[in-house]
Design a protein around this motif. Sequence first.
Motif: not given
Ligand code: ATP
Length: 511
Positions: A51, A413, A415
Amino acid sequence: MGDTMEQNSILEMKNIRKVFPGVVALDNVDFTVRKGEIHALVGENGAGKSTLMKVLSGVYPFGTYTGEIKIDGKVMAFQGIKDSEAAQVSVIYQELTMLKNMNVCENIFLGNEVKKGAFIDWNEAFVKSRKVLEEVCLNVNPETPVLNLGMGAQQLIEIAKAIVKDCRILVLDEPTAALTETEAENLLSLLRVFRSKGMSCIFISHKLNEVFSIADRITVLTDGKTVGTYDTDKLTEDKLISLMVGRVLTQRYPPIDHTPVDETALEVKGWTVYDPEISGRIALDNISFSARKGEIVGFAGLMGAGRTELFLSMMGVWGRRSSGEISLYGKELSERSPSGMIQAGISYLSEDRKGKGLILMENIIKNMTLPSLEKRQHNGFIDRERELRAVEDMAHQLQVKTPSLEQLAQNLSGGNQQKVSLGKWLMTEPKVLILDEPTRGIDVGAKYEIYTIMHKLAKSGICILMVSSELPEVLGVSDRVIVVREGKIAGELLRAEATQESIMAYATGGM
Ligand SMILES: Nc1ncnc2c1ncn2[C@@H]1O[C@H](COP(=O)(O)OP(=O)(O)OP(=O)(O)O)[C@@H](O)[C@H]1O
Ligand SMILES: [Mg+2]
């Protein structure tokens, strides 16, 4: 000190806050990147890494988040990707965006075409492609269809795409998740070359050994908050893990607490399959093996050795079978379709990276219960309450991070998507569970939980076949290791005999 740091920094993100319905994905995050450094961004699944990078790239435009982004000290307000690219930021996303039926050159210049008047100058594009492919050390003809290239090459093409746009800040979101060890090493060396030329690089990975081998500094996120930024040489892996998961993880693998039962669960005999795409190529050559009740069998081998093809062909979704049979607890299975196999008791978690085998437009409950639906029906009736409780239970065990089980899979996300797809196959209550790269993209803490679940399943009598490209993982959880090389079984090692060296010797034919 403060002053010099400001001067050296190319990117400053301050107080970034990004909210989705029910989720504070980023909660006042600070993140600063220096010129010519490789800066790793780490944290548990759902911590907010992807994000934050989407905020940086303008995927989430100015106005949809609060806080400030500065590049070279100037405040940026990106309305979209084009704007961030103009500021020389390039992001390579967790899910590659290559158009498979176009060639390499077309992909490199996609959306960034070399124009001659109103027309695309393909000659110029071709020449430029040659040059940039050389820069990323990829020896392919620019006219090669991307379809024919492996993940390693595709990842390099993504980087080539960033280079032609003259990027100064290159973001790679889990670039090595689907690469072989050699491919990953090549990619890391390339990033070191870019660094020496003054490029800044943001590197997201759950593979902490890579993080330590390449990053100058590391920023840790937990739950959308910045824990801190550290010089890599002042950290250890254990320390980093405790910063990420908020506790000390003394062991990466749970103790083995099950013993396989002396009863054959799965038997595969003389399995021979032709490649459906390359006529005459034998993809799997007379493969025979068996696996016992309550046993975890690891399948090791180099990328392309045929492990995934073996299981895809057993499930009836790949290849032209010429001979061979499969039996489950002594009963020969004749119908080879995914639903037939699931009904019989064999479930398969595929390695598929993009879709994770999920319906992205559907919620977690629907996704998790889909393949087990038929099994759960009683006289054509589904007990919704029971189903919901089962999903709740599974999501809890796997620590799926989500505001609700009604969340669409696409909003999870990377994972957490992987956890949902693992959960959905566990819910089919199989006799034999095939897991192809089950922990790809999963953070260290959750990996441990997944191994614990695997042991629990084995203890309950389920036979697990696991394909993994991470040797420590194969060694850490398997009762026995089968090594596949060039479509044949090259060797078999018991837990006590298996080492990285003995496996690699079989895998490469160096015996
Ligand atoms: N489009 C969206 N709508 C709603 N929630 C979202 C959206 N994108 C991300 N989130 C939420 O925001 C949070 C951060 O997600 P993000 O994808 O940035 O995690 P990450 O650190 O990249 O994890 P991973 O290691 O699993 O890829 C999570 O709780 C995810 O469910
Ligand atoms: Mg991510």
